[in-house]
Design a protein around this motif. Structure first.
Motif, PDB file in Angstrom:
ATOM      1  N   ILE A   1     -91.065 -80.136  -8.428  1.00 29.49           N
ATOM      2  CA  ILE A   1     -90.155 -80.105  -9.583  1.00 29.49           C
ATOM      3  C   ILE A   1     -90.276 -78.716 -10.210  1.00 29.49           C
ATOM      4  O   ILE A   1     -91.246 -77.999  -9.974  1.00 29.49           O
ATOM      5  CB  ILE A   1     -90.461 -81.200 -10.635  1.00 29.49           C
ATOM      6  CG1 ILE A   1     -91.909 -81.108 -11.120  1.00 29.49           C
ATOM      7  CG2 ILE A   1     -90.130 -82.584 -10.080  1.00 29.49           C
ATOM      8  CD1 ILE A   1     -92.179 -81.919 -12.371  1.00 29.49           C
ATOM      9  N   CYS A   2     -89.292 -78.357 -11.019  1.00 25.83           N
ATOM     10  CA  CYS A   2     -89.269 -76.990 -11.553  1.00 25.83           C
ATOM     11  C   CYS A   2     -90.349 -76.807 -12.615  1.00 25.83           C
ATOM     12  O   CYS A   2     -90.894 -77.762 -13.149  1.00 25.83           O
ATOM     13  CB  CYS A   2     -87.899 -76.709 -12.160  1.00 25.83           C
ATOM     14  SG  CYS A   2     -87.569 -77.685 -13.634  1.00 25.83           S
ATOM     15  N   ARG A   3     -90.617 -75.552 -12.937  1.00 31.37           N
ATOM     16  CA  ARG A   3     -91.635 -75.239 -13.949  1.00 31.37           C
ATOM     17  C   ARG A   3     -91.261 -75.791 -15.316  1.00 31.37           C
ATOM     18  O   ARG A   3     -92.109 -76.138 -16.110  1.00 31.37           O
ATOM     19  CB  ARG A   3     -91.766 -73.727 -14.093  1.00 31.37           C
ATOM     20  CG  ARG A   3     -92.391 -73.059 -12.905  1.00 31.37           C
ATOM     21  CD  ARG A   3     -92.867 -71.686 -13.355  1.00 31.37           C
ATOM     22  NE  ARG A   3     -93.223 -70.875 -12.218  1.00 31.37           N
ATOM     23  CZ  ARG A   3     -92.355 -70.138 -11.545  1.00 31.37           C
ATOM     24  NH1 ARG A   3     -91.101 -70.098 -11.920  1.00 31.37           N
ATOM     25  NH2 ARG A   3     -92.745 -69.431 -10.523  1.00 31.37           N
ATOM     26  N   LYS A   4     -89.983 -75.862 -15.598  1.00 33.30           N
ATOM     27  CA  LYS A   4     -89.539 -76.292 -16.920  1.00 33.30           C
ATOM     28  C   LYS A   4     -90.024 -77.706 -17.223  1.00 33.30           C
ATOM     29  O   LYS A   4     -90.510 -77.991 -18.310  1.00 33.30           O
ATOM     30  CB  LYS A   4     -88.004 -76.237 -17.012  1.00 33.30           C
ATOM     31  CG  LYS A   4     -87.411 -74.903 -16.604  1.00 33.30           C
ATOM     32  CD  LYS A   4     -85.908 -74.866 -16.723  1.00 33.30           C
ATOM     33  CE  LYS A   4     -85.105 -75.762 -15.804  1.00 33.30           C
ATOM     34  NZ  LYS A   4     -85.220 -75.536 -14.363  1.00 33.30           N
ATOM     35  N   MET A   5     -89.894 -78.579 -16.218  1.00 29.44           N
ATOM     36  CA  MET A   5     -90.228 -79.983 -16.455  1.00 29.44           C
ATOM     37  C   MET A   5     -91.686 -80.305 -16.134  1.00 29.44           C
ATOM     38  O   MET A   5     -92.152 -81.402 -16.436  1.00 29.44           O
ATOM     39  CB  MET A   5     -89.290 -80.891 -15.669  1.00 29.44           C
ATOM     40  CG  MET A   5     -87.880 -80.928 -16.243  1.00 29.44           C
ATOM     41  SD  MET A   5     -87.796 -81.569 -17.929  1.00 29.44           S
ATOM     42  CE  MET A   5     -87.667 -83.325 -17.605  1.00 29.44           C
ATOM     43  N   GLN A   6     -92.403 -79.364 -15.520  1.00 29.79           N
ATOM     44  CA  GLN A   6     -93.830 -79.619 -15.283  1.00 29.79           C
ATOM     45  C   GLN A   6     -94.597 -79.739 -16.600  1.00 29.79           C
ATOM     46  O   GLN A   6     -95.667 -80.313 -16.640  1.00 29.79           O
ATOM     47  CB  GLN A   6     -94.439 -78.501 -14.436  1.00 29.79           C
ATOM     48  CG  GLN A   6     -94.172 -78.698 -12.961  1.00 29.79           C
ATOM     49  CD  GLN A   6     -94.594 -77.487 -12.138  1.00 29.79           C
ATOM     50  OE1 GLN A   6     -95.365 -76.662 -12.611  1.00 29.79           O
ATOM     51  NE2 GLN A   6     -94.082 -77.398 -10.943  1.00 29.79           N
ATOM     52  N   GLN A   7     -94.057 -79.124 -17.644  1.00 31.73           N
ATOM     53  CA  GLN A   7     -94.676 -79.283 -18.959  1.00 31.73           C
ATOM     54  C   GLN A   7     -93.663 -79.880 -19.954  1.00 31.73           C
ATOM     55  O   GLN A   7     -93.563 -79.426 -21.084  1.00 31.73           O
ATOM     56  CB  GLN A   7     -95.173 -77.942 -19.489  1.00 31.73           C
ATOM     57  CG  GLN A   7     -96.642 -77.675 -19.242  1.00 31.73           C
ATOM     58  CD  GLN A   7     -96.847 -76.908 -17.944  1.00 31.73           C
ATOM     59  OE1 GLN A   7     -96.076 -76.021 -17.630  1.00 31.73           O
ATOM     60  NE2 GLN A   7     -97.869 -77.279 -17.210  1.00 31.73           N
TER      61      GLN A   7
END
Ligand SMILES: Nc1nc2c(c(=O)[nH]1)N[C@H]1C(S)=C(S)[C@@H](COP(=O)(O)OP(=O)(O)OC[C@H]3O[C@@H](n4cnc5c(=O)[nH]c(N)nc54)[C@H](O)[C@@H]3O)O[C@H]1N2
Ligand SMILES: Nc1nc2c(c(=O)[nH]1)N[C@H]1C(S)=C(S)[C@@H](COP(=O)(O)OP(=O)(O)OC[C@H]3O[C@@H](n4cnc5c(=O)[nH]c(N)nc54)[C@H](O)[C@@H]3O)O[C@H]1N2
Ligand code: SF4
Ligand SMILES: [Mo]
Length: 680
Positions: A46-52
């Motif tokens: 998943i993209c970095r945006k949704m990892q956090q």
């Protein structure tokens, strides 16, 4: 130890993958989000945006309570009020406006803050019931959608998972690493020998995954396609049998091709003629050539026609017959998974209604508009940053007699103009059904945590507004969970056929894979792939140049890997990676203007002047200038952004945005402070 539980959730944002995620909840708060290894599409990455995602959900900057304006419009000064007072104030004012000017004077404005079906579409039911104007939501990919539909109708395009079998992929106007990460991961995972060729106005960050990059002048792709077709016909590389059986209008179409030589196209696109010859031959030689088309190329005055030509290319070589061959980038489903009429309720219209195009909002909301608007209700949209003709729109938002309500999660550049500000929820705080627009998947998710403060979902907010307006339809008294059950109880043809275990997943919450479309079951009025569409002003597909402007450089927008339009810009960890609003420019175009890399520059046209930092790079084709990402006003010295340079103009078909069809020139800023910044 805090009580901990893990929940399946789904990404609600405007991104083709609709990833599945696992959220850990402790003490009523989401504390961790990671990929769901069992999701049919996003089991790789998943993209970095949704990892956090938890950082966005728990952000200290969230709006938590209803508020009313105390300062001047745009000053951002508000005081807390109760929901009762907020709803009373809004509906009293609306009743008064309706009595004086009719419901056509109240304009709803929404686009893609939240993509799940109930939350995105429930406002339509409310405003249909009111009799307010219908918003034409064509700010994104409607030009591409209309172009595809004219050729293929509602035939499902390729699901990216089918690309596994392809040996040649043309990455046409798409930055996969920002917007289609799961497709890149899948292509990597299959480790097949495959050629990837990018066709773009600049070597976007995904160029590193491609074998070759062809740079062209923005808006000239149609010429490239016609010249490729010229070569295919001239050299006997077409699949005549396929064309005869599956297409309509080809004999007339072919008559135009002799004049569209690679030399002709070279003069228009800037791509050398021998490269065009090579591309056509490579395409014809592939066993299963596929095209991934992004929406960037279509956001132009000729965007529909350009899309028609690109979508017709696979038919020329019979690519659709071969597994993995064909076209990817429009709806892959062979029909609807959700009957949107259940949510949007077009049957609530009582009177004929006015339509307002989202791209033409600045003129529609202006002081001198033909039919003056007295109230604006903004939700899941940040028009001050994302809509064109920005200077006029900002003037509109300052109008004292435009009663503006904004339902938001953060104090955006739009929200600071609200008379009444309502606090919105995050996806984890609401229930919904999630159709995916890039893959054949469908999912549901129930609320997993309570909203902080007094935040309410779109559904709950419209229920309150409906009650106060006296709308007594049963629809408005349902809860969002009841609405979700209602949708599941009223399946479409495709979801009715699902096996029981998949239906069960949807009832409990989770994502399922749906069958891929049969791409040879052509769903057009003629039953064929259409070189000719009699419903259009220009029935026969052919050459249509884009409208040119009075300035020499083609201004083009591209997505940023670190944000999603302006969503995620609340996050320091992501926003920090974005440079100042940068304009990428070809070295020769920079030299011609005496501009250095890193210099402060101004881009200007007849609409506005906007500050950028020059990013001089040979990744950009001559004559194009590119800006990645959508910036806040406070992030630029000129307190505006790219969209101040965007005209209110619509595409040839689809009444769509022409975001990428604007022209500018650039010059260094008048003062030389930037020089000190560069040498210290
Ligand atoms: N990280 C991230 N993900 C996103 C978004 C985001 O902002 N950030 N935005 C989301 C949204 S709203 C959307 S609509 C999708 C978009 O996703 P896609 O539709 O796949 O398109 P993009 O990846 O935006 O890439 C657009 C490309 O078009 C190119 N382009 C522009 N004009 C032309 C032209 O005339 N010809 C050619 N050949 N190329 C041209 C641009 O240079 C750019 O590389 O992505 C979604 N996902
Ligand atoms: N310069 C430039 N302009 C562009 C683009 C570009 O690449 N460059 N991209 C264009 C494209 S493709 C698109 S799709 C549009 C997108 O334009 P917008 O739809 O304006 O997208 P965002 O900027 O992400 O703003 C969405 C807002 O919705 C809010 N929101 C999120 N969830 C909810 C919710 O559940 N309820 C409510 N009430 N609010 C919520 C978010 O906090 C956010 O502020 O922008 C277009 N404009
Ligand atoms: S890649 Fe797109 S769909 Fe997947 S988590 Fe990121 S923003 Fe959401
Ligand atoms: Mo979009």
């Amino acid at each position: 130890m805090p009580e901990s539980s893990v929940h399946r959730i789904i990404c609600p944002y405007d991104c083709p993958s609709t990833c599945g995620l696992l959220a850990t909840v402790e003490n009523g708060k989401v504390v961790k989000v990671k990929k769901d290894p069992e999701h049919p599409v996003s089991n790789t990455v998943i993209c970095r945006k949704m990892q956090q995602y938890e950082e966005s959900i728990n952000s200290k900057d969230r709006i938590l309570y209803p508020m009313k304006r105390t300062g001047k419009k745009g000053e951002g000064k508000f005081t807390r009020i109760s929901w009762e007072e907020a709803i009373q104030t809004i509906t009293d004012r609306w009743k008064q406006i309706i009595a004086e000017h009719g419901p056509q004077a109240i304009v709803p404005a929404i686009y893609s803050g939240v993509m799940s079906d109930i939350q995105r579409n429930c406002g339509d039911a409310f405003f249909h019931r009111m009799g307010a104007p219908e918003l034409q939501k064509t700010i994104c990919s409607s030009g591409k959608g209309a172009g595809y539909a004219s050729v293929m109708g509602s035939t499902g395009a390729l699901d990216p998972r089918e690309l596994e079998d392809s040996d040649l992929i043309l990455v046409w106007g798409s930055n996969l690493s920002a917007t289609r990460l799961q497709t890149l991961a899948l292509l990597h995972k299959t480790k097949k020998r495959r050629k990837m060729i990018m066709i773009d106005v600049y070597a976007n960050p995904s160029a590193r995954f491609c074998d070759d990059v062809l740079l062209l002048r923005g808006g000239t792709d149609g010429a490239l396609v016609l010249a490729m077709m010229h070569v295919l016909v001239r050299d006997g590389l077409t699949d005549e049998e396929f064309l005869k059986e599956y297409t309509v209008g080809y004999p007339e179409f072919r008559e135009q091709l002799p004049e569209y030589t690679p030399e002709w196209a070279s003069g228009i696109t800037g791509i050398p003629a021998d490269k065009i010859e090579d591309l056509a031959h490579t395409y014809a030689a592939a066993k299963a050539p596929a095209i991934i088309l992004g929406s960037g190329p279509s956001r132009r005055s000729n965007g529909g026609m350009m899309t028609r030509l690109i979508v017709l290319l696979p038919a020329m070589v019979g690519a659709w017959k071969k597994p993995g061959g064909g076209f990817c980038g429009n709806g892959p489903a062979a029909g609807p998974y959700v009957d949107l009429k259940l949510i949007k309720r077009p049957d609530f219209w009582k009177e004929p209604h006015r339509r307002v195009n989202i791209n033409l909002l600045p003129t529609a909301l202006s002081e001198n508009a033909e039919e003056k608007v007295y109230s604006l209700y903004v939700y899941a949209l940040n028009p001050a940053n994302t809509v064109g003709n920005q200077e006029l729109l900002m003037k509109d938002l300052k109008r004292e007699d435009l009663f503006t309500v904004v339902h938001e999660r953060f104090l955006t550049d739009t929200a600071i103009y609200a008379d009444i500000l309502l606090p919105a929820t995050f996806s984890v705080e609401q229930s919904d059904i999630y159709r995916c627009y890039g893959y054949c998947t469908l999912g549901t998710q129930r609320k997993i945590v309570d909203a902080p403060g007094e935040c309410k979902s779109n559904w709950d907010t419209f229920s309150l507004l409906a009650e106060a307006m006296g709308y007594t339809e049963e629809y408005f008294s349902r809860t969002e969970d009841e609405m979700l059950d209602y949708i599941l109880d009223h399946p479409t043809k495709l979801t009715a056929e699902l096996p029981e275990e998949k239906k069960q997943i949807l009832r409990e919450g989770g994502s399922i894979s749906m069958p891929f479309a049969d791409h040879l079951d052509i769903q057009t009025p003629s039953g064929k792939i259409q070189f000719v569409d009699p419903t259009l002003e220009r029935p026969l597909a052919g050459w249509l140049p884009q409208e040119e402007g009075n300035y020499p450089l083609r201004l083009i927008a591209s997505p940023s890997e670190w944000t999603l339009n302006t969503t995620f810009s609340e996050r320091e960890d992501l926003r920090g990676h974005r440079e100042k609003q940068e304009l990428l420019i070809n070295p020769q175009d920079a030299i011609d203007r005496g501009i250095f890399n890193g210099q402060d520059i101004v881009a200007f046209n007849d609409l506005a002047e906007v500050d950028f930092v020059a990013g001089v790079t040979d990744r950009v084709g001559r004559g194009n200038v590119i800006c990645e990402g959508v910036f806040h006003h406070e992030e630029t010295r000129s307190h505006n952004n790219f969209n101040a340079l965007q005209h209110e103009q619509l595409s040839d078909i689809g009444e769509a945005t022409t975001l990428n069809n604007n022209f500018v020139d650039i010059k260094p800023v008048d003062d030389y402070d930037w020089l000190f910044q560069m040498i210290v």
